[in-house]
Design an enzyme around this catalytic site. Structure first.
Site, PDB file in Angstrom:
ATOM      1  N   PHE A  44       0.823  -1.213   0.000  1.00 50.15           N
ATOM      2  CA  PHE A  44       0.000   0.000   0.000  1.00 50.15           C
ATOM      3  C   PHE A  44       0.853   1.258   0.000  1.00 50.15           C
ATOM      4  O   PHE A  44       0.461   2.285   0.547  1.00 50.15           O
ATOM      5  CB  PHE A  44      -0.983  -0.016   1.194  1.00 50.15           C
ATOM      6  CG  PHE A  44      -1.737  -1.313   1.295  1.00 50.15           C
ATOM      7  CD1 PHE A  44      -2.652  -1.661   0.313  1.00 50.15           C
ATOM      8  CD2 PHE A  44      -1.498  -2.209   2.317  1.00 50.15           C
ATOM      9  CE1 PHE A  44      -3.325  -2.869   0.370  1.00 50.15           C
ATOM     10  CE2 PHE A  44      -2.165  -3.415   2.380  1.00 50.15           C
ATOM     11  CZ  PHE A  44      -3.081  -3.751   1.400  1.00 50.15           C
ATOM     12  N   ILE A  73       2.038  -7.204  -6.369  1.00 45.91           N
ATOM     13  CA  ILE A  73       1.822  -6.968  -4.932  1.00 45.91           C
ATOM     14  C   ILE A  73       0.426  -7.414  -4.523  1.00 45.91           C
ATOM     15  O   ILE A  73      -0.035  -7.113  -3.432  1.00 45.91           O
ATOM     16  CB  ILE A  73       2.071  -5.496  -4.571  1.00 45.91           C
ATOM     17  CG1 ILE A  73       1.030  -4.561  -5.195  1.00 45.91           C
ATOM     18  CG2 ILE A  73       3.461  -5.085  -5.024  1.00 45.91           C
ATOM     19  CD1 ILE A  73       1.123  -3.133  -4.656  1.00 45.91           C
ATOM     20  N   GLY A  98      -5.553   1.664 -14.762  1.00 38.68           N
ATOM     21  CA  GLY A  98      -5.118   0.980 -13.538  1.00 38.68           C
ATOM     22  C   GLY A  98      -6.158   1.167 -12.467  1.00 38.68           C
ATOM     23  O   GLY A  98      -6.929   2.133 -12.497  1.00 38.68           O
ATOM     24  N   VAL A  99      -6.207   0.246 -11.493  1.00 43.17           N
ATOM     25  CA  VAL A  99      -7.292   0.278 -10.516  1.00 43.17           C
ATOM     26  C   VAL A  99      -6.817   0.156  -9.065  1.00 43.17           C
ATOM     27  O   VAL A  99      -7.614  -0.040  -8.165  1.00 43.17           O
ATOM     28  CB  VAL A  99      -8.326  -0.839 -10.796  1.00 43.17           C
ATOM     29  CG1 VAL A  99      -9.065  -0.570 -12.083  1.00 43.17           C
ATOM     30  CG2 VAL A  99      -7.676  -2.220 -10.817  1.00 43.17           C
ATOM     31  N   GLY A 100      -5.511   0.276  -8.838  1.00 48.10           N
ATOM     32  CA  GLY A 100      -5.001   0.010  -7.486  1.00 48.10           C
ATOM     33  C   GLY A 100      -5.431   1.011  -6.435  1.00 48.10           C
ATOM     34  O   GLY A 100      -5.569   0.662  -5.272  1.00 48.10           O
ATOM     35  N   GLU A 101      -5.603   2.245  -6.828  1.00 46.96           N
ATOM     36  CA  GLU A 101      -5.803   3.280  -5.825  1.00 46.96           C
ATOM     37  C   GLU A 101      -7.146   3.979  -5.893  1.00 46.96           C
ATOM     38  O   GLU A 101      -7.681   4.433  -4.877  1.00 46.96           O
ATOM     39  CB  GLU A 101      -4.657   4.305  -5.918  1.00 46.96           C
ATOM     40  CG  GLU A 101      -3.406   3.731  -5.309  1.00 46.96           C
ATOM     41  CD  GLU A 101      -2.120   4.314  -5.846  1.00 46.96           C
ATOM     42  OE1 GLU A 101      -1.447   4.998  -5.095  1.00 46.96           O
ATOM     43  OE2 GLU A 101      -1.769   4.066  -7.017  1.00 46.96           O
TER      44      GLU A 101
END
Lengths: 750, 191
Positions: free
Chosen positions: A240, A466, A704-707
């Site tokens: 994170f 990750i 992207g979709v991580g955050e």
């Protein structure tokens, strides 16, 4: 570039190829590595947060059973600083090497490290090192705005028009201060380092979201050439942001291995993880909004201050989204830093945008109430036609559709705006919403794809998985281009010796990695065609490259299904084991004069239930609509957004690291007292992807979709809390005591 | 020792598993090559196999599994019984292995994630976690699965909310909870 529109694998929900390893305990994380002769290191941590070491006595510890060494400033050996760098290299937040001097600047700062044969012996020895301090009064003060900055005045981050005049002249205004406490990443995997030194080369098994940068930093700090350091993170128990850059424990482990000539394992404890591996800083933000009577924004001002450590400047960048989210002729964003006796802050999921949007989207809710306007309508009304901060077009922005689709899925039309007016099963309901955004970018990436005689493919890239699904998406891209099934693609990543790949940060791995892997696959295909036309015995010998095509894992004459030869057969005929291709992706990140504004967008809708009789608040339902380009693998993508919503529930209701003002110690330094959302806290979550490809970013149209899933959630929840209770919580997290005040009172006055 | 299953099971799985397993085999050597001062002998029965080893008397079951037996599928997340990542079964019941000394567990049946199933012959709960994407980073997953397998045999109700309550001692910071509930419910419906 060619746009990929049709695909049998891209966009198809694909099970993770690393799934069987992860569910069976076979996936190797950093601290799982073991070597003959392994020793264990345990750091000695300062028990003050401001002062100097008066005396450090290791004599008793050194005599304890199993103890091999106790290192401190005088005997750890040479460790260097990284040189100042421009560009995206040699990054670390805490630049002072561990044990460099005797000054203590934060609680938990390493002052020594014990090395022993077992972890129990190392810990006992570390706890037996006697340290006395010259203690000075620490400053961990929570109030930031109005306290002395590191600079004479705040930095102007973005500016247009005359904001002061517009605020003065405004018909309707909001002016409030919003506060985010220190949040700690708390990935369940502890930070760890297993350092192996063979007399020349360091092999470092690290918990790293960026193996290539990690290698470069470690080489500099250890004072050896880059090729003498290899960093491996085959699996990462997430990070994170907390594992983006190296932290002092990694240097301690490497230095111990160097000094002793034996492998050394150092696992950072959960308590230490509240001290010396970063956190989201405390942030104060004053937001001023002005609008005309029908809700058109006339001015937006955001002034933020975040804390940083005594030595290093970490800027949270809370104005990341503000300048382009809404249309307004007048805008000013300023930022400043204040020093505190805390460990260095670092990027935590959605740095800048997540805290910035908590403030901005809370203020937008307050503005809608002041205007007696529906909060969704207020946002639709202020939708910009272009990125007004740079006067450039958006690459692909569907914010309006996020808002309207979200409204429909949530049932927003049934909302009655009066506080506490909605009931269900004896509970008071609160409905709130927020818009959100996060950057989209490519950064420089290289990848290699090999096609092998056994019919498999191998793809290598020095990036990391990750938990976002990078292993699987990489296999999908190779499969898409070569026709080799996903389960025959061997994905190799998490090793700094591979072609340099993107850091697992910024939500940009997918956007950066896929074009490089696609190009590498295409180039491997060209090499295969060459083998087909040059090799004796090949049915295509003597043809021109343009006569042939690669379809479904075969080589054939263009348009002719008959006579197609499997790729592997071509390699057998050519008597070569493999052909390979490399691919590169260039960077859009930090471009001096961008021509297009790349971002993802979304809308968050939250329902809370409130029982005033027992002061019980729950988040019961979240609807989230995300415009993040084309979704390459909907399974892990949905999981990312759901997980971000869960983290958002924690951010809104639970998460806060508290410092004891006397000692500067983070006092709730464990997972019982620093509360994160657990399974029972999870609301019903409805995720929708709009799935519009962003072909200006890459051929697959992926962002992207991580955050982005975490952006806006906290404000959607606090806006819902206001709707249910009449209490405007501007100081996260929402505490029960906040809600015990009479309705229509605020808890934090500007 | 106990890690042998990892390398041998790799034949039936994806190439990713093969490359990872082969690369690590050489590291997983027989532990305890040399005597360590201050240690004591214990015999532990793990995954049906008896292990007689020398350990530090202060060693937790968790650290013994990981550092002495090299069964690293069981993870350390907090060392305080707060996160559930270290969950194993002792005589079929779920236990935080960080909260018990190894020396106290010499006459019991210990089961770890490695003993539950390996790639190619996964336990139905492991299969369900893959099928329902019940993880992201995978670090808490061993504990989630061990907890879930035990939970299925415990007297809980049939609702999703029962699973959410029963599984709340296992923190997943990635927040894969909706998929964890789906996986557990799929297995409970099969039973």
């Amino acid at each position: 570039m060619d746009q990929v529109t049709e695909s049998k694998v891209i966009g198809v929900a694909t099970p993770r190829i690393d799934g069987p390893l992860k569910v069976s305990g076979s996936a190797m994380y950093a601290s799982d590595h073991h070597f003959p002769g392994l020793l264990y290191a345990w750091p000695v941590c300062a028990t003050i947060s401001n002062g100097t070491i008066a005396h450090l006595d290791t004599a008793g510890a050194e005599k304890m059973p199993g103890v091999v060494a106790v290192y401190h400033r005088e005997n750890i050996g040479k460790l260097y600083r990284v040189p100042p760098s421009t560009g995206f290299t040699l990054i670390l937040d805490e630049k002072r090497p561990p044990l460099e001097d005797d000054t203590i600047r934060y609680y938990g700062q390493y002052v020594a490290v014990a090395v022993a044969q077992t972890v129990e012996q190392a810990r006992a020895a570390a706890e037996s090192v006697k340290v006395t301090y010259n203690k000075e009064k620490p400053d961990t003060g929570e109030k930031l705005l109005g306290t002395p900055l590191t600079t004479d005045k705040p930095d102007e981050k973005s500016k247009r028009g005359d904001t002061a005049a517009a605020l003065q002249a405004a018909k309707v205004k909001v002016d409030a201060v919003y506060r985010i406490p220190v949040e700690t990443h708390n990935p369940i995997e502890l930070h760890a380092s297993v350092a192996v030194f063979d007399g020349k080369k360091y092999t470092l098994y690290e918990t790293s979201q960026a193996v290539v940068n990690h290698r470069d930093v470690m080489a500099q700090m250890l004072g050896v050439p880059t090729e003498q350091v290899q960093v491996i993170t085959r699996f990462l128990g997430s990070g994170f942001g907390g594992k983006l850059w190296p932290w002092p424990h990694g240097l301690l482990a490497a230095a111990c291995a160097r000094n002793l000539g034996r492998p050394v394992k150092l696992v950072v404890s959960r308590q230490m993880m509240f001290e010396s591996v970063g956190h989201r800083p405390a942030i104060d933000q004053r937001i001023q909004l002005a609008a005309d009577a029908d809700g058109k924004l006339t001015a937006v001002q955001q002034d933020y201050v975040n804390h940083t450590s005594m030595l290093d400047d970490y800027n949270e960048g809370c104005g990341e989204i503000t300048p382009f989210l809404y249309s307004t002729p007048n805008l000013l964003v300023t930022g400043g830093l204040v020093r505190r006796n805390v460990g260095n802050p670092t990027a935590m999921r959605g740095p800048g945008a997540v805290p910035g949007l908590f403030a901005l989207e809370s203020a937008m809710d307050e503005l809608a109430i002041a205007l007696k306007m529906d909060p969704v309508q207020l946002r639709l009304k202020n939708e910009p036609a272009l990125d007004e901060s740079l006067n450039i077009p958006f690459s692909s922005r569907h914010m309006k559709e996020c808002l309207t689709v979200g409204s429909e899925k949530f049932g927003w039309a049934k909302r009655t705006p009066e506080i506490g007016s909605m009931k269900r099963d004896g509970l008071t309901l609160g409905w709130g919403m927020a818009a959100c955004s996060w950057l989209a970018a490519r950064i420089e990436t290289e990848a290699t794809v090999e096609l092998l005689q056994d019919g498999s493919a191998r793809v290598a890239c020095g990036t990391q998985d990750i938990g976002g699904g990078t292993y699987t998406v990489m296999a999908q891209v190779v499969s898409h281009e070569t026709g080799i099934p996903v389960n025959r693609v061997d994905v190799v990543l998490g090793d700094s010796s591979l072609p340099p790949g993107p850091i697992s940060g910024g939500s940009w791995v997918t956007a950066s990695m896929t074009p490089a892997v696609l190009a590498a696959s295409q180039n491997a295909g060209k090499a295969l065609v060459l083998a087909a036309i040059k090799s004796d015995g090949s049915p295509f010998k003597g043809k021109k490259p343009e006569d042939l095509e690669l379809v479904d894992g075969t080589v054939r004459l263009k348009g002719q299904q008959q006579g197609a030869v499997p790729m592997a057969e071509i390699l057998r005929i050519a008597k070569v084991n493999s052909v390979s291709g490399t691919g590169k992706s260039d960077s859009t990140f930090g471009a001096a004069k961008p021509k297009v504004s790349f971002h993802s967008y979304g809308a968050q809708f939250a329902e809370v239930t409130w029982q005033p009789e027992i002061a019980r608040l729950r988040v019961s339902r979240v609807v989230t609509v995300i415009d993040a380009g084309r979704i390459l693998n909907p399974r892990p993508a949905r999981n990312q957004i759901e997980g971000a919503v869960v983290m958002g529930v924690g951010m809104a209701l639970f998460e806060e690291t508290m410092y004891d003002p006397r000692s500067g110690a983070p006092i709730n330094n464990n997972l019982a007292d620093y509360v994160v959302a657990v399974n029972a806290d999870t609301p019903e979550i409805d995720v929708t992807f709009l799935d519009y490809p962003d072909y200006q970013l890459n051929a697959l149209g992926a962002r992207g979709v991580g955050e982005i899933g975490l952006a806006g959630i906290a404000s959607a929840i606090t806006n819902a809390v206001y709707h249910a209770t009449g209490v405007r919580v501007r100081d996260l997290p929402v505490r029960i005591e906040d809600l015990l005040v009479p309705a229509n009172r605020t808890t934090h006055l500007a | 020792m106990g890690a042998a299953g990892v390398a041998t099971a790799a034949t039936a799985v994806t190439p990713l598993a093969v490359s990872a397993a082969i690369a690590e085999t050489q590291e997983r050597t027989v532990p305890q090559a040399q005597a360590i001062t201050g240690t004591m002998p214990v015999t532990l029965k793990v995954n049906g196999q008896s292990h007689s080893v020398q350990i530090d008397p202060r060693a937790t079951l968790l650290d013994t599994l990981r550092e002495t037996l090299h069964l690293t599928g069981t993870k350390k997340g907090c060392d305080h019984g707060q996160c559930g990542a270290c969950t194993v079964h002792i005589n079929g019941r779920r236990v935080n292995s960080c909260l018990t000394f190894a020396g106290m567990q010499q006459n019991v049946e210990i089961t770890t994630i490695e003993g539950l199933g390996q790639p190619g012959h996964l336990h139905p709960m492991q299969e369900a976690f893959v099928e329902h994407d019940g993880f992201q980073c995978g670090y808490c997953t061993s504990g989630q699965i061990m907890s879930a397998v035990a939970m299925v045999k415990e007297p809980w109700g049939t609702l999703d909310s029962d699973v959410k309550e029963a599984m709340s001692g296992n923190i997943c910071r990635c927040g894969a909870y909706p998929n964890i509930v789906a996986a557990v419910q799929a297995v409970r419906r099969m039973a």
